[in-house]
Design a protein around this motif. Sequence first.
Motif, PDB file in Angstrom:
ATOM      1  N   ARG A   1       0.860  -1.179   0.000  1.00  0.00           N
ATOM      2  CA  ARG A   1       0.000   0.000   0.000  1.00  0.00           C
ATOM      3  C   ARG A   1       0.898   1.231   0.000  1.00  0.00           C
ATOM      4  N   PRO A   2       0.362   2.387  -0.432  1.00  0.00           N
ATOM      5  CA  PRO A   2       1.200   3.586  -0.428  1.00  0.00           C
ATOM      6  C   PRO A   2       1.452   4.083   0.994  1.00  0.00           C
ATOM      7  N   TYR A   3       2.551   4.805   1.145  1.00  0.00           N
ATOM      8  CA  TYR A   3       2.809   5.435   2.425  1.00  0.00           C
ATOM      9  C   TYR A   3       1.830   6.574   2.626  1.00  0.00           C
ATOM     10  N   GLU A   4       1.475   6.817   3.876  1.00  0.00           N
ATOM     11  CA  GLU A   4       0.560   7.896   4.168  1.00  0.00           C
ATOM     12  C   GLU A   4       1.282   9.225   4.033  1.00  0.00           C
ATOM     13  N   THR A   5       0.563  10.241   3.574  1.00  0.00           N
ATOM     14  CA  THR A   5       1.221  11.545   3.478  1.00  0.00           C
ATOM     15  C   THR A   5       1.281  12.235   4.815  1.00  0.00           C
TER      16      THR A   5
END
Lengths: 435, 78
Positions: free
Chosen positions: A311-315
Amino acid sequence: ISGLPRLRLPSRNWMIFLSIVGAWTAAVTYDRLEKKRMRQKWCRLVEGLAKEPLPSNMMDRRVTIVLGGPPADGVMTAREHFHEYVKPVLVSAGLDWDVVEGRREGDIRAGLAERVRKRRKMAGEAGTQGEEELQEDTEVLLDDLRNRMGTREWDGIAGDVVIGRHAWKEYVRGLHEGWLGPVDDPKPAKVEEVPASGDEASPTSDTSSSETPDSDTTSAEPNKEEEKPEEKSKEQPKRKQPDPFISPVEYPSAVLSPSCPPILGPSTPVSFPHLLGFFNFPIRIYRFLNKRHLADDIGRQVAAAALGVYRPYETTTSEFTSDPASEFYPPPTSTLPLDISSEDGDGTGNPSTQRRLGIDGEQKAILEHEEAEWHKSARKRDEDEPGKERVWIDDMVLDPRIAARMQRFVLSVEDEQRAKQIAEALSRERWQKVW
Amino acid sequence: RPQPTSAEKIAAAEIEIEMVSDMFTRLTQSCAKKCIQNDYRESDLNKAESVCLDRCVSKFFEVNLKVSEKMQGEAGRR
């Protein structure tokens, strides 16, 4: 008189001695047995991957390991940590790996940035120097041979395993430098000042100490380097580490490379607890007796990398619960033990840049607790060059374009369940053996 | 310097072919024995075996290289 002899306990002193020795031995033995069981659990979880068939004309999946000597210690501790905790799971999953190593601060950054630049060059971004040597390079030749033989690259994701906070910081910096920085060295004049040492390579040659199973040097004569390491060490006792091609202040004005992929190799950070110092002995003893938890933790991270769900890293870390894609990955408590701080932690700040550069992101908080354990010599700034960049102690600067492309491996809910079942099966087997 | 005659060239080529095929045979036997288990249910190689074979071949050649370097060094010294 007959019967059993009169049984006596040993004397008081012996009792004290035996109970202390017995308690210590029991603690260590239990911990090691549990550690082995944790390792077996995660190895069994990923075993299924190794049994999948692989066509003979396809290369196997190669994970990149980013390994660096921790501050105030050598690279051997990192290697042993890798061998003990990370390697068993990788072997069990049938993965091949490739190591970017660093002995000093900044080696990993330099090695990684060099790899990215090489990839950019092979993708067609022309540099102004070194076109000919690229054609003679071993990797290019290998690629040509493979194309002719019809051998395909692995067509899925590869992945990076980053071991330790220091390596993580250098990894992020190296990625930024590679994809945002120029392909050529902005200061080639420096290389001419290096005394003629028989190293005829251009500034884009690899002078960092990265090692891989197949030697991954970009210089035009890799064989020469292998055969004459002693000559080189006499002439060049310290291999020069190339300076960063771009500094964090220049990120917003930099142009992102057009060949940058939409996903930057999913990564997984692996904790690397490392404590030095005499007065830290009680903590170190505690850790010595609790290695099973570390094995469990690291096994989970590497198994997630092997199984390939990301999953993408959280901003910003506060947005975690409201993420629309949260149905695809499990709630935070069970699978992200490394995300400790809910606020953005700065840790040690860089005194020379007062304003904050870049965006906030989950990447900044990863493994942050390890920074407090570093030896104080790592935090000392060099008096001769106060403005020099120190990757380890400067704040991490995240460019939104790169940070948005970074992905993280997570363990899915089904895999967590399977892992629990395997753990139960293992404990059942243990008791059956005792019976 | 006298050029090697065609007969000698043929002999040299034959020897080289023999050496290469001998090395190939030894390599395949040794690595198959180490990496491929006795009980299998399908004909394709799985990932663990692929990785193991890659490493086995690489090690074999490295060992070959190191040993031949040493021997050449010894022969050079004499």
